[in-house]
Design an enzyme around this catalytic site. Structure first.
Site, PDB file in Angstrom:
ATOM      1  N   CYS B  87       0.838  -1.199   0.000  1.00  0.00           N
ATOM      2  CA  CYS B  87       0.000   0.000   0.000  1.00  0.00           C
ATOM      3  C   CYS B  87       0.874   1.251   0.000  1.00  0.00           C
ATOM      4  CB  CYS B  87      -0.964  -0.038   1.189  1.00  0.00           C
ATOM      5  SG  CYS B  87      -2.304   1.152   1.054  1.00  0.00           S
ATOM      6  N   HIS B 196      -3.550  -5.703   1.117  1.00  0.00           N
ATOM      7  CA  HIS B 196      -2.789  -5.930   2.341  1.00  0.00           C
ATOM      8  C   HIS B 196      -2.683  -7.402   2.733  1.00  0.00           C
ATOM      9  CE1 HIS B 196      -2.420  -1.691   3.832  1.00  0.00           C
ATOM     10  NE2 HIS B 196      -3.367  -1.535   2.921  1.00  0.00           N
ATOM     11  N   GLU B 198      -0.758  -8.619   4.885  1.00  0.00           N
ATOM     12  CA  GLU B 198      -0.517  -8.739   6.341  1.00  0.00           C
ATOM     13  C   GLU B 198      -1.816  -8.711   7.134  1.00  0.00           C
ATOM     14  OE1 GLU B 198      -0.615  -6.029   4.775  1.00  0.00           O
ATOM     15  OE2 GLU B 198      -0.683  -4.235   6.019  1.00  0.00           O
TER      16      GLU B 198
END
Lengths: 755, 230
Positions: B87, B196, B198
């Protein structure tokens, strides 16, 4: 510029002062003169005017709010009670939670983006000033008629502001409300809730203790924004033809706020701070007078040391400025260097502006001249207290006697189906994902549940799975029909929403949004709502830990519906055990917990289909509500439920539709015996939930309900092969609702109106 | 030896702790790196996390490019150090010219947070080697300025060299050219991705655990390259 000093004030007692323009009444001005034994200086007048405003002093609400302090339930979990920046609750394992909701209604109507943005900024600083790390935000919002073009201006600005500020701050937005009602047309409600977590030993309070300690102002520079915002914006009813008030709204910088969070937590955890206070409404006036009166009682401030964004600001303006992203800390002299080093690390500007003393006075000097010399308590705590007259208005009789009994109800299967489809797409019931998808719900990686689930749930401890759940609720139509019951129903709904996800309700915060306290009918609504809430909190064992009052949500003679937004915080020992709202597997059994009566007054059906508001709100049995919560929490803990969902606005029809849309698979259901399909589907009786139980747990579940003597009704089973809700017993026929059709209807409303 | 993966924190970084958690769950050791410290502390790889470094002022990632730690990082990346930009981290990588193109305001002008389906297009980068080409994954996406743009020649080059690592499926959430969600450099050690991974490493908090693959890929790649003994 000419400075009005304390000696000027003594030598020129007759100088005329603009107290009325600053929002002070004549007798309030006189009592300031009495406190000081002379006329106030212009700086003192500025301080008193902002601190004695309704927003800061709670002068109209104080006499009623005392009930939250006297009707306190026995509850071992309160660590810090009402009166501090936010209450603190023990959730076990050495963890504590602080949460609070605040209004930013008036600024958000004037300048929606900045109003909503700075609303989040303010509540977040309240949480960090307790020593907690903010872990989530929620936004209960109320707007006017969705078809009114101004609603589009207000809603899109507010949503962008919440997203723009909150997303940049790195706090997940996990819930809230979006409600439309014409009563909010000129007075939208923007409430912001923040929840923070900390270890017990990290709790900090706002007080200036220790003679000789330094008072450090840090964060953003002080500018001309928000000057008079408190007294001019928050404490005066909007006048339809009044002058533009845009300059009074503050402008936010979320990046600075993010740095302020990290910087503040670092100085707190390093043990560098004796007392701390955020700067919000009334800026430096508020922070210095509150810190001083909560501590040793005296403070001296060198106001010319304040770092400015605009060098032309006068001392009065500096004292009143509501520039955002500022904090005030009390620091021992030997720790100043270490404090400054942390600020430098985070690129946060800081300056010593004052010193704690035991003079009993708050003194402020400006380039060597004394411009303020006041007893700090008189500014911060001993403001005027009003016993505003209140009386139940006569029109309540008419409102309560014109119930929904004569409204035309669907009488055939076809009409029921059509009503269901229509209701699914009403702005209040439609999917809010167009709004919530503009907010980050993932950041921090601990979001277990977020909207559209019943409550937002956050994992607090990654090792043990300890977590918290928060919900905010209020059906203001119920409060309009009966403010005492309406406040209790709001509490009950919020309590239920927390319990339905598996968390045990622990504590309450509130944001009480009302019209003008100078109107005896509004004041009666307020008195009733506070009393209802205090009584119910006492009975349910959930203390009020803090809150906020917003008056003057009124345009001309028209006040908003009384809107006591109630936030409930719950604790769950292991977030892995949470109960989501979507049913999942074939053959799971669907039950309704609780009794459904013919209660349509104030319902979404009466509002959306008939634009009707009259009658008495649903009956509420607080003990039954607590029993329901016990069943929901026990069932979650013992793994009895695969899904559960609260029944509230839109009745069982809406609950079933939401569960099906969330899951994507259908169910075969039947209207229970003894009740007609319409009442079953759209009544808004309190104290109900839909729960879904697997085949091998249902005996245990039914036994649990029987043991608690709580009504439970089986209404059908999940059908994993079906993509529709099949409902039998609808006026002798069956209806079928296609889930994709429901989803399309539900999801197209908000983009159509605001996209 | 456990691989050490640095996560850089800039002022305004938000998903740094999440990136560190993902590294740990994948079996690595996370190491905090500070923007003002021009030292990579001998880490084996670096993640540039999501967020709003420097408030996104001027242009997303434009100021972060000048952070003291970035000079070291650019040199190391050019020398083969594995770097993942997520990002805002992707934006920093394009601003630093470690990856071509730029990320622009979403075409619909709103911030968007959704569970996004992607197709993995390349499993030869150091961050995607554990995936199958054509594999579909679902991970969160949240951005206001995630529209990937580059000139046609660059886009053709990326496609031709197989440097598009993932593409948006079903819905292009931000107007990215050719539905591009992530790209890699020629060497395959530097990857930028807008969604994302994560935030999809635990069933409890993510829509899936598909994101873990990016981090396990890194650990496998380090072992295969002989940087770390298995």
């Amino acid at each position: 510029m000419s400075i009005d000093t304390v000696s000027d004030a003594t030598s020129s007692p007759k100088t005329a002062q603009p107290f009325a323009e600053l929002g002070l009444k004549k007798d309030e001005y006189e009592s300031i003169r009495e406190i000081l034994g002379r006329r106030p200086t212009s700086s003192e007048l500025a301080m008193y005017s902002v601190m004695w405003s309704e927003h800061c002093s709670y002068k109209s609400s104080k006499v009623h709010l005392r009930q939250f302090g006297t009707k306190v339930p026995k509850n071992d979990s309160m660590l810090v009670g009402i009166g501090e920046n936010a209450g603190v609750v023990d959730i076990g394992q050495g963890w504590a939670v602080t949460f609070k909701v605040e209004s930013h209604n008036h600024p958000s109507y004037v300048e929606p983006y900045q109003g909503a943005a700075t609303g989040i900024g303010g509540i977040v600083r309240d949480i960090i000033s307790m020593g907690a790390r903010p872990v989530a935000v929620m936004d209960p919002l109320r707007f006017g008629d969705p078809e009114n073009p101004d609603t589009r201006r207000v809603l899109t600005g507010i949503v962008s502001g919440i997203g723009g500020y909150g997303n940049c701050l790195g706090l997940p937005n996990i819930g809230g409300e979006i409600v439309f009602d014409a009563s909010y047309q000129g007075n939208p409600l923007v409430n912001a809730l923040c929840v923070g977590t900390m270890k017990h030993e990290d709790i900090h309070l706002a007080k200036a203790s220790g003679v000789g300690n330094a008072v450090i102002l840090y964060g953003a520079r002080t500018g001309g924004d928000g000057i008079g915002g408190v007294s001019v914006l928050a404490s005066e009813t909007f006048d339809a033809d009044g002058p533009a008030k845009r300059p009074s709204v503050q402008v936010g910088d979320p990046f600075m706020e993010k740095l302020l969070i990290e910087c503040t937590l670092e100085v707190l955890h390093a043990g560098l701070v004796e007392g701390i206070q955020d700067l919000g409404g009334a800026g430096i006036s508020c922070a210095t007078s509150e810190l001083a009166s909560n501590g040793e009682g005296g403070m001296h401030v060198w106001l010319d040391r304040v770092l400015l964004r605009d060098s032309t600001l006068s001392p009065e303006e500096i004292l009143m400025s509501e520039s955002q992203e500022r904090m005030c800390a009390v620091v021992e002299p030997g720790k100043i260097d270490a404090f400054m080093a942390v600020c430098k690390k985070w690129d946060v500007e800081a300056v010593v502006i004052g010193e704690v003393n035991n003079s009993g006075r708050l003194t402020v000097e400006w380039h060597g001249q004394e411009i303020v010399n006041v007893p700090p308590r008189s500014v911060a705590h001993d403001g005027p207290v009003y016993e505003r007259p209140y009386a139940r208005p006569d029109w309540m009789d008419v409102r309560q006697s014109s119930g929904p009994d004569n409204l035309v109800r669907p009488k055939s299967a076809a009409e029921v189906k059509q009503t269901w489809l229509t209701m699914t797409g009403t702005p209040n019931l439609a999917s809010k994902s167009w709004v919530t998808s503009q907010y980050d719900r993932y950041v921090m990686g601990n979001t277990v549940l977020a909207q559209p689930e019943d409550s937002g749930m956050i994992r607090v401890d990654e090792k043990t799975g300890l977590g918290i759940a928060v919900s905010t609720d209020c059906n203001a139509r119920f409060a309009a029909l009966d403010p005492y019951k309406g406040a209790q129903l709001a509490l009950a709904e919020s309590y239920r929403n927390v319990a339905v996800t598996g968390a045990k309700p622990l504590a309450v915060t509130n944001c009480l949004n009302f019209g003008s306290p100078e109107d005896s009918a509004v004041m009666w609504q307020f008195e009733q709502a506070v009393t209802g809430l205090a009584d119910a909190c006492l009975e349910m064992g959930t203390p009020v830990t803090g809150g906020n009052v917003s008056f003057y949500n009124q345009t001309g003679e028209v006040a908003i519906h009384p809107t006591p937004v109630i936030g409930v915080l719950g604790v769950i020992q292991d977030v892995d055990r949470r109960t989501p709202m979507a049913w999942q597997r074939d053959g799971e059994i669907v039950y309704v917990l609780g009794a459904t009566r013919d209660e349509l007054a104030g319902s979404e059906w009466a509002h959306a289909i008939h634009d009707h508001l009259g009658g008495l709100p649903p009956v509420l049995d607080l003990n039954a509500e607590m029993t329901l919560a016990e069943i929901l929490v026990a069932g979650s803990r013992d793994g009895l439920f695969t899904a559960a969902h609260d029944v509230s606005e839109g009745g069982i029809a809406q609950s079933l539709a939401e569960m099906a849309m969330r899951s994507g698979v259908g169910a075969r259901l039947e209207v229970p015996a003894g009740i007609d399909a319409f009442t079953f589907l759209w009544s808004e009786s309190a104290t109900r939930a839909v729960v879904v139980v697997s085949q091998d747990c249902y005996e245990k579940f039914v036994a649990l309900c029987d043991a608690k003597k709580f009504p439970v009704t089986k209404i059908g089973v999940v059908d994993a092969l079906s993509k529709s809700i099949e409902l039998a017993g609808v006026f002798g026929e069956s209806i079928s609702l296609d889930i994709e059709e429901l989803r399309t209807i539900s999801e197209e409303t908000l983009p159509r109106l605001f996209g | 030896m456990t691989p050490r993966v640095g996560v850089i924190t800039f002022p305004g970084s938000l998903d740094d702790k999440d990136a560190a958690r993902a590294v740990r769950l994948a079996g690595g050791e996370s190491v905090s790196l500070w923007h003002a410290d021009a030292d990579l502390h001998s880490v084996d790889a670096v993640v540039l996390p999501g967020g709003f470094s420097y408030g996104d002022y001027l242009r997303c990632g434009a100021i972060a490019k000048f952070a003291p730690v970035m000079g070291k990082l650019v040199d190391a990346a050019n020398g083969g150090l594995p770097v993942l930009g997520i990002c805002n981290g992707f934006q920093v990588l394009t601003e630093s010219h470690l990856l071509p193109g730029a990320l622009t305001r979403n075409d619909h002008l709103h911030f968007i947070c959704r569970d996004q389906k992607l197709r993995i297009e390349n499993n030869s980068s150091m961050w995607t080697s554990d995936f199958e080409v054509g594999q579909e994954i679902l991970i969160p996406l949240k951005n206001g300025e995630g529209g990937y743009v580059a000139d046609e020649v660059t886009l053709d080059e990326l496609e031709g060299e197989g440097r598009v690592i993932a593409r948006y499926l079903e819905l292009n959430p931000n107007g990215s050219r050719r539905d591009i969600a992530g790209i890699t450099n020629e060497r395959g050690n530097v990857v930028g991705i807008m969604p994302h991974p994560e935030h999809a490493v635990e069933k409890l908090t993510g829509p899936t655990t598909d994101g873990l693959g990016f981090f396990t890929s890194l650990l496998s790649s380090l072992v295969n390259n002989g940087k770390i003994s298995a």
